[in-house]
Design an enzyme around this catalytic site. Structure first.
Site, mmCIF file in Angstrom:
data_model
loop_
_atom_site.group_PDB
_atom_site.id
_atom_site.type_symbol
_atom_site.label_atom_id
_atom_site.label_comp_id
_atom_site.label_asym_id
_atom_site.label_seq_id
_atom_site.Cartn_x
_atom_site.Cartn_y
_atom_site.Cartn_z
ATOM 1 N N HIS A 1 -8.058 -5.079 -0.708
ATOM 2 C CA HIS A 1 -6.789 -4.366 -0.461
ATOM 3 C C HIS A 1 -5.903 -5.110 0.546
ATOM 4 O O HIS A 1 -4.736 -4.782 0.700
ATOM 5 C CB HIS A 1 -7.102 -2.955 0.062
ATOM 6 N N ASP B 1 -10.864 -3.671 -4.890
ATOM 7 C CA ASP B 1 -10.141 -2.967 -3.831
ATOM 8 C C ASP B 1 -10.847 -1.627 -3.571
ATOM 9 O O ASP B 1 -10.996 -0.812 -4.484
ATOM 10 C CB ASP B 1 -8.687 -2.746 -4.335
ATOM 11 N N SER C 1 0.836 -1.201 0.000
ATOM 12 C CA SER C 1 0.000 0.000 0.000
ATOM 13 C C SER C 1 0.877 1.261 0.000
ATOM 14 O O SER C 1 1.676 1.438 -0.914
ATOM 15 C CB SER C 1 -0.977 -0.070 1.190
HETATM 16 C C1 MLT Z 1 -1.624 6.188 -0.252
HETATM 17 O O1 MLT Z 1 -1.996 7.217 0.268
HETATM 18 O O2 MLT Z 1 -0.442 5.909 -0.428
HETATM 19 C C2 MLT Z 1 -2.685 5.233 -0.645
HETATM 20 O O3 MLT Z 1 -3.923 5.810 -0.509
HETATM 21 C C3 MLT Z 1 -2.615 3.965 0.115
HETATM 22 C C4 MLT Z 1 -2.827 4.197 1.562
HETATM 23 O O4 MLT Z 1 -3.969 4.353 1.990
HETATM 24 O O5 MLT Z 1 -1.863 4.236 2.283
#
Ligand code: MLT
Length: 198
Positions: A181, A151, A101
């Protein structure tokens, strides 16, 4: 930056473990071990806090990055990685970036900007809603990317955009599709098989 290092065997690669939002330097240690229990594991905690949740760069809202901060933090993380890798004994300094992520997303930036330093990566559920004008040649880069068909954070279009960034730059990309996710046992196993057969 806060980090943890678990030394592996000298002839094995160095895994740089980059957690998701709200994780820390220890979050992906078990994942790293499951992928290769002889590798050196280096987990690094993101320097940015969103409420009390660590991340690697600021965002303005979900899916909207603070691009100036992203640019700065990527340089900072790159220098940090290069410095700690020098402390790892042995001649094998092959780095594999492993990110989930938000950790995968800063990993994308490192792969795009430093193709001579980062040539192998496992990106679990990445997203990179950023226009990238530079067209660095990533012909020597090999990437495993897992994405979810449903996701709630990363749409299929956003997942495909990540794949296109790498495909257009001639990286070798292996795709794995899951549902959501979450990081699943199956995709960790698929990533292990991919790396074992490189
Ligand atoms: C991010 O901000 O990098 C993406 O939305 C993934 C997350 O939620 O960390």
């Amino acid at each position: 930056m806060k980090y943890v290092m678990q030394l592996g065997q000298k002839d094995q690669p160095i895994f740089i473990l980059l957690h998701g939002t709200g994780g820390n330097e220890e979050s992906l240690l078990d994942v790293g071990k499951a992928i290769n229990n002889r590798a050196t594991l280096i987990g690094i905690r993101g320097n940015v806090l969103e409420d009390s949740y660590p991340r690697y760069f600021k965002r303005l809202e979900e899916g909207l990055y603070d691009e100036a901060d992203l640019a700065e933090r990527a340089v900072e993380l790159h220098h940090f990685i290069q410095k700690i890798v020098m402390d790892v004994p042995g001649d094998n300094k092959d780095i594999v970036l492993i990110g989930y992520s938000n950790g995968a997303n800063i990993g994308i930036r490192l792969l795009l900007d430093y193709p001579d330093n980062y040539r192998q990566a496992i990106l679990f559920h990445p997203m990179y809603p950023v226009v990238v004008p530079e067209k660095n040649d990533l012909r020597k880069t090999k990437i495993f990317a897992s994405m979810g068909t449903q996701d709630p954070i990363v749409s299929v279009i956003n997942s495909q955009y990540v794949l296109s960034l790498f495909n257009e730059r001639h990286a070798a990309v292996t795709e794995e599709w899951t549902i959501s996710h979450q990081l699943t046992y199956d995709e960790v196993t698929a990533a292990k098989n991919w790396l074992d057969h490189l």
